[in-house]
Write a protein that holds these residues in place. Structure first.
Motif, PDB file in Angstrom:
ATOM      1  N   ASP A  97       0.816  -1.213   0.000  1.00 24.16           N
ATOM      2  CA  ASP A  97       0.000   0.000   0.000  1.00 24.16           C
ATOM      3  C   ASP A  97       0.851   1.265   0.000  1.00 24.16           C
ATOM      4  O   ASP A  97       0.317   2.367  -0.137  1.00 24.16           O
ATOM      5  CB  ASP A  97      -0.925   0.010   1.229  1.00 24.16           C
ATOM      6  CG  ASP A  97      -1.885  -1.156   1.237  1.00 24.16           C
ATOM      7  OD1 ASP A  97      -2.487  -1.435   0.189  1.00 24.16           O
ATOM      8  OD2 ASP A  97      -2.029  -1.814   2.295  1.00 24.16           O
ATOM      9  N   GLY A  98       2.153   1.072   0.153  1.00 25.45           N
ATOM     10  CA  GLY A  98       3.070   2.220   0.195  1.00 25.45           C
ATOM     11  C   GLY A  98       3.709   2.346   1.564  1.00 25.45           C
ATOM     12  O   GLY A  98       3.006   2.284   2.578  1.00 25.45           O
ATOM     13  N   LYS A  99       5.011   2.508   1.582  1.00 24.15           N
ATOM     14  CA  LYS A  99       5.727   2.583   2.853  1.00 24.15           C
ATOM     15  C   LYS A  99       5.238   3.735   3.718  1.00 24.15           C
ATOM     16  O   LYS A  99       5.204   3.644   4.955  1.00 24.15           O
ATOM     17  CB  LYS A  99       7.220   2.718   2.583  1.00 24.15           C
ATOM     18  CG  LYS A  99       8.086   2.533   3.811  1.00 24.15           C
ATOM     19  CD  LYS A  99       9.562   2.526   3.443  1.00 24.15           C
ATOM     20  CE  LYS A  99      10.433   2.297   4.688  1.00 24.15           C
ATOM     21  NZ  LYS A  99      11.882   2.278   4.347  1.00 24.15           N
ATOM     22  N   ASP A 100       4.834   4.826   3.060  1.00 27.58           N
ATOM     23  CA  ASP A 100       4.370   6.003   3.796  1.00 27.58           C
ATOM     24  C   ASP A 100       3.017   5.770   4.468  1.00 27.58           C
ATOM     25  O   ASP A 100       2.612   6.553   5.340  1.00 27.58           O
ATOM     26  CB  ASP A 100       4.272   7.211   2.855  1.00 27.58           C
ATOM     27  CG  ASP A 100       3.335   6.939   1.681  1.00 27.58           C
ATOM     28  OD1 ASP A 100       3.361   5.816   1.144  1.00 27.58           O
ATOM     29  OD2 ASP A 100       2.578   7.859   1.309  1.00 27.58           O
ATOM     30  N   GLN A 101       2.313   4.687   4.069  1.00 30.90           N
ATOM     31  CA  GLN A 101       1.001   4.395   4.642  1.00 30.90           C
ATOM     32  C   GLN A 101       1.094   3.571   5.928  1.00 30.90           C
ATOM     33  O   GLN A 101       0.123   3.501   6.679  1.00 30.90           O
ATOM     34  CB  GLN A 101       0.145   3.626   3.629  1.00 30.90           C
ATOM     35  CG  GLN A 101      -0.136   4.378   2.331  1.00 30.90           C
ATOM     36  CD  GLN A 101      -1.041   5.574   2.550  1.00 30.90           C
ATOM     37  OE1 GLN A 101      -2.100   5.465   3.170  1.00 30.90           O
ATOM     38  NE2 GLN A 101      -0.632   6.727   2.047  1.00 30.90           N
ATOM     39  N   LEU A 102       2.240   2.949   6.151  1.00 26.85           N
ATOM     40  CA  LEU A 102       2.364   2.020   7.279  1.00 26.85           C
ATOM     41  C   LEU A 102       2.150   2.707   8.625  1.00 26.85           C
ATOM     42  O   LEU A 102       1.693   2.077   9.579  1.00 26.85           O
ATOM     43  CB  LEU A 102       3.739   1.345   7.252  1.00 26.85           C
ATOM     44  CG  LEU A 102       4.022   0.445   6.040  1.00 26.85           C
ATOM     45  CD1 LEU A 102       5.414  -0.163   6.136  1.00 26.85           C
ATOM     46  CD2 LEU A 102       2.969  -0.658   5.921  1.00 26.85           C
ATOM     47  N   SER A 103       2.466   3.978   8.702  1.00 22.51           N
ATOM     48  CA  SER A 103       2.302   4.690   9.973  1.00 22.51           C
ATOM     49  C   SER A 103       0.834   4.780  10.397  1.00 22.51           C
ATOM     50  O   SER A 103       0.532   4.947  11.582  1.00 22.51           O
ATOM     51  CB  SER A 103       2.889   6.102   9.863  1.00 22.51           C
ATOM     52  OG  SER A 103       2.225   6.843   8.844  1.00 22.51           O
TER      53      SER A 103
END
Length: 445
Positions: A97-103
């Protein structure tokens, strides 16, 4: 949104959908409910073979309002997201889903902890995908990662119980099917916390494998890839005979356990003697083809005794109950066949057939019923006449379907009578074929 709080709206919707679900099924059986602990945070971990029907089998038939964790890409902006949140479904973001979404998972885990701290129930499919087969997929690491992170954030004070769960359907999509939900003994996360503190990766794998091992005995898992369809066919043709030979009593649960044993033996046979397995599969497929050429089903060939008597009794029963069928058919045919046509023509993946049938069913049937009530209201002067008419419609529809199934069985018995009476040599060949096949399969027990 406070996922951990009891929702009246959710409860009301659940009662309605539970009734709709009852009309779809012949039997709904829960086993091992005493394994679900009270006053403990739990995570229900079922196998996943039948799309939306799987979570329905859990949430409709337990006391919980479980909070489901689902992949984030199904959360589309607008109504879909609002509906999913109302149904207590939370998004889990993955690397894809995108590394930036993991947060964003921080909020999901925080909400999960609230659910668990209030002794609520989370639910998650360890396979992370549905197979549409009686075949378990490899488990992912999501369940152990979530419970370990939840314990870590709560200073290891949650005492999470993971409840392994197996869901078994007599058919994945046919109307009037049966479903068995097996709840296994809980796996205590506390038993893995010391290992997690020493080596988180090893503990994650250990918990994943322990959960997979705990779920497998709760469902039917045909491990063969090459002979999967054949083993399913053997189950349908020979299952009852195998159950009787191994001393199992009649009943849906007993047949499930018997089929588990038979599938295990078939998998074992394939592993040690593939040539024999191929031979049995070819004989099974040929027998099934020959039976269907005569318009029969294997159960008629297996038990032809007293066929003439049953044929006569079935005809009499069909005649007596014809008015019930007519009433149920007339007022249920339009939505039933409309949904069946839409699902078969528009839904390419048959694993979703039961899901779309359920959703269309609890939306379309009430609309049609109200229109039908309006159409006949002139013949129903009293209010309680109208209410009774409306209440009878789903029950009449279910009875009409059973009448139709009895009709099909009666036609089959009629064909069997003709075959045995006027084509004796063909009947004898078919019976010999069945006996030879069963003789080979009897060696499994």
């Amino acid at each position: 949104m406070n996922y951990e709080k009891w929702s009246l709206g959710y409860w009301l919707l659940k009662q309605y959908v539970r009734f709709v679900d009852w009309t779809i099924h012949d039997k709904i059986i829960l086993s091992g409910t005493d394994n679900i602990p009270n006053n403990k945070p739990i995570l229900i971990a079922p196998n996943h073979q039948n799309a939306l029907s799987d979570p329905m089998a859990i949430l409709l038939h337990t006391r919980f309002q479980p909070v489901w964790l689902a992949r984030a890409d199904i959360f589309k902006p607008g109504f879909i997201t609002l509906a999913l949140r109302f149904l207590k479904i939370m998004p889990v973001y993955r690397m894809r889903d995108g590394k930036d979404q993991l947060s964003k998972n921080d909020k999901t885990f925080a909400d999960s902890i609230k659910v668990l701290e209030n002794n609520g129930a989370l639910a998650l499919f360890p396979e992370a995908a549905h197979s549409a087969k009686r075949q378990m997929l490899s488990h992912k690491k999501a369940v152990p990662r979530i419970v370990f992170q939840a314990e870590e954030k709560a200073d290891n004070n949650l005492d999470i119980h993971i409840v392994p769960t197996g869901i078994y359907y007599s058919s994945y999509w046919k109307f009037n099917r049966s479903v068995l939900v097996n709840f296994g003994k809980p796996i205590l996360v506390n038993d893995f916390l010391d290992a997690y503190n020493e080596n988180s990766s090893a503990a994650t794998l250990a918990l994943r494998d322990a959960l997979e091992k705990a779920i497998e005995p709760l469902t039917i898992n045909i491990k063969s890839k090459e002979h999967y369809e054949c083993f399913e066919l053997i189950r349908a043709i020979y299952g009852k005979a195998f159950a009787q030979k191994t001393g199992q009593q009649n009943g849906f649960v007993q047949r499930f356990k018997s089929d588990q044993q038979m599938v295990k033996k078939l998998d074992e046979l394939e592993s040690i003697n593939k040539e024999k397995t191929d031979e049995i599969c070819n004989a099974t497929k040929q027998f099934d083809t020959d039976v269907r050429k005569h318009g029969l089903r294997s159960w008629l060939v297996e038990n032809p005794e007293n066929n003439f008597l049953k044929l006569g009794l079935n005809k009499l029963l069909l005649l007596i109950t014809l008015p019930v069928f007519a009433f149920g058919f007339v007022f249920n045919a339009i939505p039933f066949f409309a949904i069946d046509t839409i699902v078969r023509k528009k839904i390419k993946d048959f694993a979703f057939w039961s899901s779309f049938s359920l959703v269309l069913g609890f939306t379309l049937f009430p609309i049609v019923y109200l229109l039908e009530l309006w159409a006949v209201s002139g013949w129903l002067p009293l209010w309680w006449h109208k209410l009774l008419f409306l209440a009878l419609l789903p029950f009449a529809g279910k009875l009409a379907f059973r009448w139709y199934i009895l009709l099909l069985k009666t036609i089959g018995r009629g064909r069997l009578f003709i075959l045995k009476t006027f084509r004796k040599q063909q009947w004898q060949n078919l019976k010999n074929q069945q006996e030879q096949l069963f003789d080979e399969l009897n060696k499994l027990s």
